[in-house]
Write a protein that holds these residues in place. Structure first.
Motif, PDB file in Angstrom:
ATOM      1  N   PHE A 325       0.962  -0.949  -0.148  1.00 49.00           N
ATOM      2  CA  PHE A 325      -0.065   0.072   0.097  1.00 49.00           C
ATOM      3  C   PHE A 325       0.776   1.408   0.043  1.00 49.00           C
ATOM      4  O   PHE A 325       0.435   2.248  -0.808  1.00 49.00           O
ATOM      5  CB  PHE A 325      -0.827  -0.063   1.254  1.00 49.00           C
ATOM      6  N   LEU A 326       1.863   1.340   0.893  1.00 52.57           N
ATOM      7  CA  LEU A 326       2.478   2.468   0.981  1.00 52.57           C
ATOM      8  C   LEU A 326       3.587   2.722  -0.165  1.00 52.57           C
ATOM      9  O   LEU A 326       3.950   3.934  -0.456  1.00 52.57           O
ATOM     10  CB  LEU A 326       3.428   2.425   2.387  1.00 52.57           C
ATOM     11  N   THR A 327       3.953   1.717  -0.808  1.00 53.49           N
ATOM     12  CA  THR A 327       4.628   1.746  -2.266  1.00 53.49           C
ATOM     13  C   THR A 327       3.935   2.701  -3.291  1.00 53.49           C
ATOM     14  O   THR A 327       4.550   3.519  -4.001  1.00 53.49           O
ATOM     15  CB  THR A 327       5.014   0.369  -2.763  1.00 53.49           C
ATOM     16  N   ALA A 328       2.679   2.241  -3.221  1.00 51.99           N
ATOM     17  CA  ALA A 328       1.730   2.736  -4.252  1.00 51.99           C
ATOM     18  C   ALA A 328       1.389   4.345  -3.854  1.00 51.99           C
ATOM     19  O   ALA A 328       1.405   5.219  -4.624  1.00 51.99           O
ATOM     20  CB  ALA A 328       0.481   2.111  -4.275  1.00 51.99           C
ATOM     21  N   PHE A 329       1.367   4.607  -2.474  1.00 51.01           N
ATOM     22  CA  PHE A 329       1.035   5.794  -1.974  1.00 51.01           C
ATOM     23  C   PHE A 329       2.205   6.682  -2.261  1.00 51.01           C
ATOM     24  O   PHE A 329       2.073   7.955  -2.810  1.00 51.01           O
ATOM     25  CB  PHE A 329       0.960   5.819  -0.409  1.00 51.01           C
ATOM     26  N   ASP A 330       3.228   6.225  -1.875  1.00 55.75           N
ATOM     27  CA  ASP A 330       4.765   6.809  -2.309  1.00 55.75           C
ATOM     28  C   ASP A 330       5.067   7.253  -3.721  1.00 55.75           C
ATOM     29  O   ASP A 330       5.147   8.315  -4.250  1.00 55.75           O
ATOM     30  CB  ASP A 330       6.038   6.362  -1.817  1.00 55.75           C
ATOM     31  N   SER A 331       4.547   6.305  -4.593  1.00 59.04           N
ATOM     32  CA  SER A 331       4.862   6.422  -5.999  1.00 59.04           C
ATOM     33  C   SER A 331       3.991   7.600  -6.661  1.00 59.04           C
ATOM     34  O   SER A 331       4.380   8.185  -7.384  1.00 59.04           O
ATOM     35  CB  SER A 331       4.461   4.862  -6.605  1.00 59.04           C
ATOM     36  N   GLY A 332       2.730   7.566  -6.221  1.00 61.52           N
ATOM     37  CA  GLY A 332       1.857   8.726  -6.570  1.00 61.52           C
ATOM     38  C   GLY A 332       2.447  10.030  -6.163  1.00 61.52           C
ATOM     39  O   GLY A 332       2.443  10.852  -7.094  1.00 61.52           O
ATOM     40  N   ILE A 333       2.900  10.045  -4.983  1.00 63.75           N
ATOM     41  CA  ILE A 333       3.641  11.357  -4.650  1.00 63.75           C
ATOM     42  C   ILE A 333       4.748  11.741  -5.555  1.00 63.75           C
ATOM     43  O   ILE A 333       5.120  12.973  -5.997  1.00 63.75           O
ATOM     44  CB  ILE A 333       3.974  11.451  -3.051  1.00 63.75           C
ATOM     45  N   GLY A 334       5.659  10.810  -5.623  1.00 65.03           N
ATOM     46  CA  GLY A 334       6.653  11.032  -6.325  1.00 65.03           C
ATOM     47  C   GLY A 334       6.487  11.379  -7.681  1.00 65.03           C
ATOM     48  O   GLY A 334       6.936  12.298  -8.262  1.00 65.03           O
ATOM     49  N   LEU A 335       5.792  10.702  -8.543  1.00 63.53           N
ATOM     50  CA  LEU A 335       5.508  10.714  -9.767  1.00 63.53           C
ATOM     51  C   LEU A 335       4.616  12.086  -9.827  1.00 63.53           C
ATOM     52  O   LEU A 335       4.897  12.770 -11.052  1.00 63.53           O
ATOM     53  CB  LEU A 335       4.599   9.597 -10.451  1.00 63.53           C
ATOM     54  N   GLY A 336       3.693  12.434  -9.255  1.00 59.02           N
ATOM     55  CA  GLY A 336       3.009  13.538  -9.151  1.00 59.02           C
ATOM     56  C   GLY A 336       3.923  14.724  -9.187  1.00 59.02           C
ATOM     57  O   GLY A 336       3.784  15.794  -9.733  1.00 59.02           O
ATOM     58  N   SER A 337       4.897  14.676  -8.158  1.00 59.27           N
ATOM     59  CA  SER A 337       5.873  15.677  -8.059  1.00 59.27           C
ATOM     60  C   SER A 337       6.590  16.089  -9.280  1.00 59.27           C
ATOM     61  O   SER A 337       7.009  17.082  -9.607  1.00 59.27           O
ATOM     62  CB  SER A 337       6.617  15.423  -6.774  1.00 59.27           C
ATOM     63  N   ILE A 338       7.227  14.899  -9.704  1.00 58.30           N
ATOM     64  CA  ILE A 338       8.048  15.198 -10.855  1.00 58.30           C
ATOM     65  C   ILE A 338       7.316  15.466 -12.263  1.00 58.30           C
ATOM     66  O   ILE A 338       7.569  16.436 -12.877  1.00 58.30           O
ATOM     67  CB  ILE A 338       8.776  13.654 -11.231  1.00 58.30           C
ATOM     68  N   ILE A 339       6.193  14.798 -12.477  1.00 57.73           N
ATOM     69  CA  ILE A 339       5.526  15.080 -13.691  1.00 57.73           C
ATOM     70  C   ILE A 339       4.821  16.405 -13.671  1.00 57.73           C
ATOM     71  O   ILE A 339       4.931  17.446 -14.481  1.00 57.73           O
ATOM     72  CB  ILE A 339       4.378  14.025 -14.156  1.00 57.73           C
ATOM     73  N   LEU A 340       3.925  16.666 -12.670  1.00 56.29           N
ATOM     74  CA  LEU A 340       3.456  17.782 -12.500  1.00 56.29           C
ATOM     75  C   LEU A 340       4.200  19.090 -12.195  1.00 56.29           C
ATOM     76  O   LEU A 340       3.828  20.117 -12.406  1.00 56.29           O
ATOM     77  CB  LEU A 340       2.363  17.795 -11.454  1.00 56.29           C
ATOM     78  N   GLY A 341       5.565  18.661 -11.825  1.00 62.30           N
ATOM     79  CA  GLY A 341       6.456  19.800 -11.684  1.00 62.30           C
ATOM     80  C   GLY A 341       6.828  20.326 -13.141  1.00 62.30           C
ATOM     81  O   GLY A 341       6.925  21.607 -13.252  1.00 62.30           O
ATOM     82  N   VAL A 342       7.143  19.459 -14.015  1.00 61.57           N
ATOM     83  CA  VAL A 342       7.259  19.759 -15.241  1.00 61.57           C
ATOM     84  C   VAL A 342       6.159  20.478 -15.821  1.00 61.57           C
ATOM     85  O   VAL A 342       6.276  21.507 -16.482  1.00 61.57           O
ATOM     86  CB  VAL A 342       7.674  18.783 -16.254  1.00 61.57           C
ATOM     87  N   VAL A 343       4.887  20.139 -15.789  1.00 60.39           N
ATOM     88  CA  VAL A 343       3.871  20.567 -16.027  1.00 60.39           C
ATOM     89  C   VAL A 343       3.494  22.100 -15.510  1.00 60.39           C
ATOM     90  O   VAL A 343       3.324  22.842 -16.426  1.00 60.39           O
ATOM     91  CB  VAL A 343       2.508  19.953 -15.865  1.00 60.39           C
ATOM     92  N   SER A 344       3.804  22.493 -14.425  1.00 65.06           N
ATOM     93  CA  SER A 344       3.694  23.621 -13.834  1.00 65.06           C
ATOM     94  C   SER A 344       4.798  24.566 -14.379  1.00 65.06           C
ATOM     95  O   SER A 344       4.285  25.757 -14.617  1.00 65.06           O
ATOM     96  CB  SER A 344       3.918  23.775 -12.351  1.00 65.06           C
ATOM     97  N   SER A 345       5.887  24.293 -14.671  1.00 67.70           N
ATOM     98  CA  SER A 345       6.710  24.892 -15.458  1.00 67.70           C
ATOM     99  C   SER A 345       6.339  25.434 -16.868  1.00 67.70           C
ATOM    100  O   SER A 345       6.694  26.560 -17.347  1.00 67.70           O
ATOM    101  CB  SER A 345       8.056  24.129 -15.776  1.00 67.70           C
ATOM    102  N   SER A 346       5.344  24.842 -17.345  1.00 66.81           N
ATOM    103  CA  SER A 346       4.997  24.845 -18.808  1.00 66.81           C
ATOM    104  C   SER A 346       3.603  25.742 -18.721  1.00 66.81           C
ATOM    105  O   SER A 346       3.384  26.779 -19.469  1.00 66.81           O
ATOM    106  CB  SER A 346       4.807  23.802 -19.630  1.00 66.81           C
ATOM    107  N   ILE A 347       2.633  25.302 -17.848  1.00 68.80           N
ATOM    108  CA  ILE A 347       1.282  26.027 -17.929  1.00 68.80           C
ATOM    109  C   ILE A 347       0.940  26.615 -16.491  1.00 68.80           C
ATOM    110  O   ILE A 347      -0.268  27.143 -16.485  1.00 68.80           O
ATOM    111  CB  ILE A 347       0.335  24.768 -18.273  1.00 68.80           C
ATOM    112  N   GLY A 348       1.812  26.766 -15.558  1.00 72.55           N
ATOM    113  CA  GLY A 348       1.557  27.573 -14.401  1.00 72.55           C
ATOM    114  C   GLY A 348       0.727  26.340 -13.302  1.00 72.55           C
ATOM    115  O   GLY A 348       0.448  25.211 -13.458  1.00 72.55           O
ATOM    116  N   TYR A 349       0.867  27.017 -12.050  1.00 75.52           N
ATOM    117  CA  TYR A 349       0.383  26.032 -10.964  1.00 75.52           C
ATOM    118  C   TYR A 349      -1.148  25.692 -11.222  1.00 75.52           C
ATOM    119  O   TYR A 349      -1.838  24.987 -10.568  1.00 75.52           O
ATOM    120  CB  TYR A 349       0.779  26.933  -9.601  1.00 75.52           C
TER     121      TYR A 349
END
Length: 380
Positions: A325-349
């Motif tokens: 369970f916690l692997t999936a939880f952490d994976s979501g946080i990590g991928l969300g931070s990385i992918i949406l960090g790139v997204v925010s740089s392009s289209i804003g928060y």
């Protein structure tokens, strides 16, 4: 509540307090060192990657070697990692330390939830996990505000010293615990080497998409609020955690009596609404309203899905179930931070939080497809 459950709750509170103090402040620290949004997302993401790597291994070791060894070693590495942040102020080194810190976090958080699971009465498991979750909720209420205050008033070194001290206190309490270790008979050949618990996979898939929304909060909310001209954004985390604190035991009782649908379905709807509101937030009041809605929704969803992941799992596999369970939880946080960090740089928060809302909607759909259970299955 039995003494051993009280002790693990105290330890969990101290660990989470240290952890939560660093979540909103490390992005600020990295920003001061010259990091951009992509680097800030990577700081969160690399931490989660290492915790994801170690969680299934630590879960297996908790079941095979016993709870105490894995838990204590994880705490020692955790303390050393936090202290290292104060010694090195180079982004490349910080990323390496963050990676090692993630290893320790994966082992420690998996260990604490497994030890708590060992000591919760079977017929009140949902309620018991709700109360255990209150320790993390209390940390969420106070730690981000204190962390932001420490770094702004006294600097990053003081922040890291206080964070390390809290984990050290938790480490001292571990020697008062009595650990329930599995026996050789329980560790059958059938489960030998199995890193994941199959019965926990469905709720884990759902929490993966939910936790993407949480990753955007921990990595980018203070920066988003600053761009919007909002001060005292630490109050967001306080209101959010108060909502968690109020509702988690309540939803625990609901799933014990009515089933998971009555907690998870409204919880997911509230998470979607909160992300939508956050995308248009322009004042502190809107941020705080969003914090409360998200707190109720996330509290109902996360604790219920974790209970579902462990329901019906024998004690000899609780470590693996928690790790799954916690692997999936952490994976979501990590991928969300990385992918949406790139997204925010392009289209804003603002647009980024609409993407986060879409992730919660995906979780809602998946729950109806594969995740629904009507009753809590008692632990064997």
């Amino acid at each position: 509540m039995e003494q051993k459950l009280i002790l693990i709750n105290i330890i969990n509170l101290l660990i989470f307090f240290s952890f939560q103090m660093l979540l909103p402040t490390l992005p600020i620290y990295v920003k001061e060192l010259g990091g951009n949004n992509s680097i800030i997302g990577l700081v969160t993401g690399i931490f989660v990657v290492s915790s994801v790597i170690i969680r299934p291994i630590s879960g297996l070791l908790l079941d095979k070697l016993g709870r105490q060894k894995v838990f204590v070693v994880g705490l020692i590495i955790f303390i050393l990692s936090v202290l290292s942040y104060s010694i090195f102020s180079v982004i490349g080194v910080i990323l390496f330390i963050r990676f090692i810190h993630g290893f320790s976090w994966g082992a420690v958080s998996t260990g604490s939830s497994t030890i708590a699971s060992d000591n919760i009465p079977q017929k009140r498991f949902g309620e018991g996990m709700g109360y255990f979750s209150l320790t993390s909720s209390l940390a969420m209420a106070l730690a981000p505000v204190i962390g932001l205050s420490l770094i702004s008033r006294y600097g990053s070194d003081t922040l890291f010293y206080v964070s390390a001290l809290l984990v050290t206190l938790g480490f001292a309490v571990t020697f008062k615990l009595k650990y329930k270790d599995t026996t050789p008979a329980e560790n059958s050949q059938k489960t030998k080497g199995s890193l994941y618990e199959k019965s926990s996979i469905n709720p884990s898939i759902i929490i993966f998409f939910v936790s993407i929304t949480y990753g955007t909060l921990t990595s980018f909310l203070p920066l988003y609020a600053d761009k919007q001209g909002i001060v005292n954004i630490g109050m967001f985390f306080t209101v959010y955690a108060i909502a968690l604190f109020i509702t988690r035991p309540f939803f625990g009782k609901i799933i014990d009596t009515l089933g998971f649908d009555f907690a998870i379905i409204p919880g997911l709807i509230l998470v979607v609404i909160a992300m939508g509101l956050l995308s248009i937030a322009s004042s502190l009041n809107i941020f705080l309203i969003t914090a409360f809605i998200y707190g109720v929704g996330f509290g109902a969803t996360q604790s219920s899905l974790q209970t579902m992941a462990m329901a019906g799992v024998p004690s000899s596999r609780l470590g693996a179930a928690n790790a799954t369970f916690l692997t999936a939880f952490d994976s979501g946080i990590g991928l969300g931070s990385i992918i949406l960090g790139v997204v925010s740089s392009s289209i804003g928060y603002s647009q980024m939080y609409l993407w986060a809302a879409a992730s919660a909607m995906i979780a809602f759909v998946i729950y109806f497809m594969i995740g629904r259970k009507k009753q809590v299955q008692l632990l064997e």
